[in-house]
Design a protein around this motif. Structure first.
Motif, PDB file in Angstrom:
ATOM      1  N   GLY A 169     -56.298  -1.721  16.190  1.00 56.93           N
ATOM      2  CA  GLY A 169     -54.406  -0.343  16.473  1.00 56.93           C
ATOM      3  C   GLY A 169     -54.351  -1.506  17.604  1.00 56.93           C
ATOM      4  O   GLY A 169     -52.464  -1.409  17.165  1.00 56.93           O
ATOM      5  N   LEU A 170     -55.055  -1.810  18.057  1.00 55.56           N
ATOM      6  CA  LEU A 170     -53.458  -2.751  19.607  1.00 55.56           C
ATOM      7  C   LEU A 170     -53.625  -4.459  17.978  1.00 55.56           C
ATOM      8  O   LEU A 170     -52.785  -5.091  19.180  1.00 55.56           O
ATOM      9  CB  LEU A 170     -55.815  -4.091  19.969  1.00 55.56           C
ATOM     10  N   ILE A 171     -53.524  -5.103  17.100  1.00 58.03           N
ATOM     11  CA  ILE A 171     -53.264  -5.620  16.453  1.00 58.03           C
ATOM     12  C   ILE A 171     -51.361  -4.998  16.255  1.00 58.03           C
ATOM     13  O   ILE A 171     -50.269  -5.881  15.685  1.00 58.03           O
ATOM     14  CB  ILE A 171     -54.091  -5.633  15.268  1.00 58.03           C
ATOM     15  N   VAL A 172     -51.926  -3.800  15.678  1.00 53.49           N
ATOM     16  CA  VAL A 172     -51.017  -3.442  15.192  1.00 53.49           C
ATOM     17  C   VAL A 172     -49.896  -3.194  16.388  1.00 53.49           C
ATOM     18  O   VAL A 172     -48.440  -3.892  16.470  1.00 53.49           O
ATOM     19  CB  VAL A 172     -50.809  -1.798  14.419  1.00 53.49           C
ATOM     20  N   PHE A 173     -49.914  -2.626  17.619  1.00 59.63           N
ATOM     21  CA  PHE A 173     -49.210  -2.482  19.023  1.00 59.63           C
ATOM     22  C   PHE A 173     -49.175  -4.047  18.981  1.00 59.63           C
ATOM     23  O   PHE A 173     -47.620  -4.143  19.398  1.00 59.63           O
ATOM     24  CB  PHE A 173     -50.635  -1.530  20.119  1.00 59.63           C
ATOM     25  N   TRP A 174     -50.013  -5.087  18.885  1.00 58.33           N
ATOM     26  CA  TRP A 174     -49.484  -6.326  19.419  1.00 58.33           C
ATOM     27  C   TRP A 174     -47.892  -6.740  18.572  1.00 58.33           C
ATOM     28  O   TRP A 174     -47.548  -7.607  19.361  1.00 58.33           O
ATOM     29  CB  TRP A 174     -50.213  -6.806  19.919  1.00 58.33           C
ATOM     30  N   SER A 175     -47.805  -6.063  18.229  1.00 61.13           N
ATOM     31  CA  SER A 175     -46.920  -7.547  16.665  1.00 61.13           C
ATOM     32  C   SER A 175     -45.385  -6.994  17.021  1.00 61.13           C
ATOM     33  O   SER A 175     -44.761  -7.092  17.240  1.00 61.13           O
ATOM     34  CB  SER A 175     -47.074  -6.680  15.621  1.00 61.13           C
ATOM     35  N   GLY A 176     -45.399  -5.045  18.062  1.00 62.49           N
ATOM     36  CA  GLY A 176     -44.550  -5.760  18.862  1.00 62.49           C
ATOM     37  C   GLY A 176     -43.118  -4.565  18.363  1.00 62.49           C
ATOM     38  O   GLY A 176     -43.023  -4.779  17.098  1.00 62.49           O
ATOM     39  N   LEU A 234     -40.758   1.583  29.178  1.00 66.74           N
ATOM     40  CA  LEU A 234     -41.074   2.003  30.362  1.00 66.74           C
ATOM     41  C   LEU A 234     -42.803   2.463  30.614  1.00 66.74           C
ATOM     42  O   LEU A 234     -42.971   2.563  31.803  1.00 66.74           O
ATOM     43  CB  LEU A 234     -40.811   3.933  29.885  1.00 66.74           C
ATOM     44  N   VAL A 235     -43.607   1.442  29.975  1.00 62.92           N
ATOM     45  CA  VAL A 235     -45.182   1.012  30.450  1.00 62.92           C
ATOM     46  C   VAL A 235     -45.734  -0.519  30.237  1.00 62.92           C
ATOM     47  O   VAL A 235     -45.291  -0.933  29.016  1.00 62.92           O
ATOM     48  CB  VAL A 235     -45.972   2.141  29.393  1.00 62.92           C
ATOM     49  N   SER A 236     -46.124  -0.929  31.380  1.00 64.27           N
ATOM     50  CA  SER A 236     -45.746  -2.479  31.126  1.00 64.27           C
ATOM     51  C   SER A 236     -47.011  -1.914  30.016  1.00 64.27           C
ATOM     52  O   SER A 236     -47.798  -1.742  29.104  1.00 64.27           O
ATOM     53  CB  SER A 236     -46.940  -2.569  31.978  1.00 64.27           C
ATOM     54  N   PHE A 237     -46.665  -3.689  29.495  1.00 67.86           N
ATOM     55  CA  PHE A 237     -47.624  -4.568  28.696  1.00 67.86           C
ATOM     56  C   PHE A 237     -48.990  -4.016  28.827  1.00 67.86           C
ATOM     57  O   PHE A 237     -49.551  -3.284  27.610  1.00 67.86           O
ATOM     58  CB  PHE A 237     -46.872  -6.264  27.848  1.00 67.86           C
ATOM     59  N   ASP A 238     -50.107  -4.456  29.671  1.00 69.39           N
ATOM     60  CA  ASP A 238     -51.343  -4.247  30.157  1.00 69.39           C
ATOM     61  C   ASP A 238     -51.496  -2.821  29.970  1.00 69.39           C
ATOM     62  O   ASP A 238     -52.513  -2.226  29.161  1.00 69.39           O
ATOM     63  CB  ASP A 238     -51.531  -4.518  31.640  1.00 69.39           C
ATOM     64  N   MET A 239     -50.856  -2.052  30.524  1.00 70.50           N
ATOM     65  CA  MET A 239     -50.975  -0.466  30.249  1.00 70.50           C
ATOM     66  C   MET A 239     -51.494   0.246  28.840  1.00 70.50           C
ATOM     67  O   MET A 239     -52.312   1.151  28.931  1.00 70.50           O
ATOM     68  CB  MET A 239     -50.598  -0.001  31.276  1.00 70.50           C
ATOM     69  N   SER A 240     -50.115  -0.151  28.656  1.00 71.64           N
ATOM     70  CA  SER A 240     -50.324   0.091  26.587  1.00 71.64           C
ATOM     71  C   SER A 240     -50.722  -0.409  26.333  1.00 71.64           C
ATOM     72  O   SER A 240     -51.772   0.361  25.385  1.00 71.64           O
ATOM     73  CB  SER A 240     -48.168  -0.158  26.398  1.00 71.64           C
ATOM     74  N   THR A 241     -51.343  -1.391  26.482  1.00 73.97           N
ATOM     75  CA  THR A 241     -52.795  -2.017  25.797  1.00 73.97           C
ATOM     76  C   THR A 241     -53.857  -1.218  26.259  1.00 73.97           C
ATOM     77  O   THR A 241     -54.343  -0.491  25.085  1.00 73.97           O
ATOM     78  CB  THR A 241     -53.341  -3.524  25.889  1.00 73.97           C
TER      79      THR A 241
END
Length: 521
Positions: A413-420, A475-482
Motif C-alpha cells: 500500500g505504501l509503495i502505491v501511495f508513494w508513487s504519487g 491537504l495532508v502532509s506527506f509524513d502524516m499521509s504515510t
C-alpha cells in the motif's frame, strides 16, 4: 494441446536464479539511482535498504503460496483460491498492466543506449518516429527468445545473464577508479529532503526489486518446486547488494560542474537526460567504462525485456485458466510447449504500447505507472496467505508468516501511495477499464462480495494520493499521509480482507490447475 497438461518442467536452480537476477537487475540499475537521488540525495541509500526489507517480506509470501500452488503465472492466481473470481480478475489485470509495461520500458532503455550512437532516435529524451519504430522492432525481437521452448529460454538466459553481470559490474568499478568523491555523501546534507525523501524515492527501488516475481511465475516449469525458495532468496539479496553498489557509485561519481549543476543541487538532477551512467562515464573520459556501459545499456535491458515478455505470457496464460481471457491463451505449441498465442498477443499489445507511448517525456513516467499496477496486484497475496492458512488449505508454511504477511501488505500500500499523483489514478483508471470490460464480457460475478475490501482499498489509496502533499489537493502532509496509509492498511483493510475471504472456501471450487499442482507435490 491443453495448457493444463503440456507445460514442461525443464528449469533448474541455476538457470532459475540467473533468470531472476537478470530480470531484476536491468533498466532500474541505470535510471533509479538518478531519480532517487533527485528526491532523496544520499538518503537514497536508505531507500534501497528499506526496499530490501520490504521485498524480503513480499518474497516470503511468494514462497509460501508458490509452494502450495506452483502454477504458471501463480501470483496472478493465488487470490482465486482465497477470494474467488472477482478479486482475482482485478488482481490478475493489475499484474498484466505491470507486465505489459515492462517490455516497452526495457525497449525504451535500449533506445536510450542506442541514441548515444544514433542521436536521431531521441530528441530531448523523447523518441522520434524513427525511435518509436525501433522500439517496436525491439519488442518483436523478444519473441524468438521465448518461442523455442522453456529449456532453450533457460539456457540462453543463463549464458546471456552471466555475461550481463560482468558488463554491468565492471564499469561501475572503473568509474570509482577514475573519479571518487565521497564528499557527495555528506557535504550537501545526508537527508536534504528529510525522511520524506527516503519514502518518495521508494517506488523506484521497489520497481527494481519487482523483477524477482518472474520466479514464481515460472513455477510450473521448474524441475523441483523447492528451487523457487532458493532462487527467490538469492535473487532478492543479490539484487539488493548490486543496486546499493550502483547507487553508491552514482553518488560518489557525481561531478557537479561537468553536469552543469551547482554542487548539492540534488533536485537539479532532473535536468540530466538519457542514461545517467553513460553521462558519468562520458564526463569523466572513462572510455572503457563508457564502452561497457553502452553495451550494457543496449544489451542488458533487451535481456530483461524478453524475460518479461515470456513470463508475462504466463500471466496471460493464468488469466485464461481463470476464464478471464480467451481460452486460446492456454494453447501450447505442439513441439515447444509454450503458450504461443499468449506470447504473440502479449508481443503485439506491447509493441503498440511501445509505439503509442513514445511521446511520453521520459522513461520515469512508465516506471511510475508500472510500479503502481504491480503493487496493487501484489496486495492480495499476504491476505490470501492468511485466508488459506486459516482454512487449512496450505501444507507448506513459512516461519512467522502471520507476522510477515501484514508487513508485506502495508508495504504494498505504501509503495502505491508513494508513487504519487497522477501515476496512481492513471493506473487505477486503466485497471478499472480493463477489469470492467473483461468482467462484463466474461460475466464474472462469483465472489463479488468478497472483493469489496479490495476495491475499497484501491479507492482508499487513490483518495489518499489525491489529498496528499504531492497530490491534487495537498491537504495532508506527506509524513502524516504515510502514517495514515500504514495504519488504515493494517487496522482496516488487512483484517477486512481476511474476514471476507473466510466467507467461502474458494480453494475447493477452483481446481483449474489442480492437475499441474499435484504433479509438483
Amino acid at each position: 494441446m491443453s495448457g493444463d497438461k503440456g507445460l514442461k518442467k525443464e528449469i533448474g536452480l541455476k538457470s532459475l536464479t540467473i533468470i531472476g537476477i537478470s530480470s531484476a537487475v536491468a533498466t532500474a540499475i541505470f535510471f533509479s539511482p538518478l531519480e532517487m537521488s533527485e528526491v532523496a540525495g544520499p538518503g537514497s541509500m536508505f531507500s534501497w535498504l528499506l526496499g530490501i526489507f520490504f521485498y524480503i517480506m513480499i518474497s516470503v509470501t511468494y514462497i509460501e503460496l508458490s509452494q502450495n500452488y506452483p502454477e504458471a503465472g501463480g501470483p496472478s492466481r493465488f487470490s482465486i483460491y482465497s477470494h474467488g473470481a472477482v478479486t482475482n480478475l482485478i488482481n490478475a489485470m493489475a499484474d498484466l498492466v505491470w507486465y505489459i509495461f515492462i517490455p516497452p520500458i526495457e525497449a525504451f532503455a535500449t533506445i536510450e543506449g542506442l541514441s548515444f550512437i544514433f542521436p536521431s532516435l531521441l530528441v530531448n529524451g523523447v523518441p522520434t518516429l524513427e525511435g518509436a519504430l525501433v522500439g517496436v522492432l525491439i519488442m518483436l525481437g523478444y519473441i524468438p527468445f521465448n518461442y523455442y521452448g522453456v529449456k532453450t529460454f533457460a539456457k540462453v538466459t543463463s549464458g546471456f545473464g552471466t555475461i550481463k553481470y560482468v558488463i554491468y559490474l565492471l564499469p561501475a568499478f572503473l568509474l570509482l577508479l577514475v573519479y571518487y568523491n565521497p564528499a557527495n555523501l555528506t557535504s550537501y546534507h545526508v537527508l536534504p529532503f528529510g525522511v520524506g525523501g527516503i519514502f518518495a524515492a521508494m517506488p523506484y527501488a521497489m520497481f527494481a526489486f519487482g523483477g524477482a516475481r518472474v520466479i514464481p511465475d515460472l513455477a510450473e516449469e521448474v524441475k523441483n518446486k523447492t528451487y523457487l525458495i532458493y532462487a527467490l532468496i538469492i535473487t532478492v539479496v543479490s539484487e539488493g547488494i548490486i543496486y546499493l553498489f550502483f547507487n553508491f557509485t552514482f553518488l560518489t561519481d557525481l561531478n557537479w560542474a561537468k553536469l552543469g549543476l551547482t554542487p548539492g543541487d540534488w533536485a537539479g538532477l532532473a535536468n540530466v537526460q538519457g542514461n545517467p551512467f553513460i553521462d558519468l562515464a562520458s564526463s569523466h573520459n572513462a572510455e572503457l567504462a563508457l564502452i561497457l556501459l553502452l553495451i550494457g545499456g543496449i544489451v542488458g535491458p533487451f535481456l530483461t525485456g524478453y524475460v518479461y515478455m515470456g513470463t508475462g505470457a504466463r500471466v496471460l496464460f493464468a488469466s485464461a485458466r481463470s476464464g478471464f481471457v480467451n481460452s486460446k491463451m492456454m494453447e501450447l505449441h505442439e513441439k515447444y510447449a509454450i503458450p504461443y498465442w499468449a506470447l504473440i498477443v502479449f508481443a503485439v499489445v506491447g509493441s503498440v504500447i511501445a509505439f503509442l507511448f513514445a511521446p511520453v517525456p521520459s522513461i520515469y513516467g512508465l516506471i511510475d505507472d508500472a510500479t503502481v499496477a504491480g503493487y496493487i496486484g501484489f496486495a492480495t497475496n499476504p491476505v490470501a496467505l492468511m485466508v488459506l492458512r486459516k482454512q487449512g488449505a496450505t501444507s507448506y508454511r513459512v516461519t512467522a508468516g502471520s507476522v510477515i504477511a501484514p508487513i508485506a501488505f502495508i508495504a504494498s500500500g505504501l509503495i502505491v501511495f508513494w508513487s504519487g499523483w497522477p501515476a496512481v489514478p492513471y493506473s487505477v483508471v486503466i485497471l478499472a477499464a480493463v477489469s470492467g470490460v473483461l468482467g462484463l464480457i466474461g460475466k464474472v460475478k462469483e465472489g463479488f462480495l468478497e472483493s469489496l475490501w479490495y476495491m475499497g482499498y484501491i479507492a482508499f489509496l487513490t483518495f489518499m494520493t489525491f489529498i496528499g502533499s504531492d497530490g491534487a489537493m495537498s491537504l495532508v502532509s506527506f509524513d502524516m499521509s504515510t502514517v495514515i496509509v500504514a495504519l488504515v492498511s493494517l487496522v482496516v483493510f488487512y483484517p477486512l480482507g481476511i474476514v471476507q475471504g473466510l466467507k467461502q472456501r474458494n480453494f475447493e471450487v477452483h481446481t483449474e490447475a489442480l492437475g499441474s499442482k499435484e504433479e509438483n507435490e
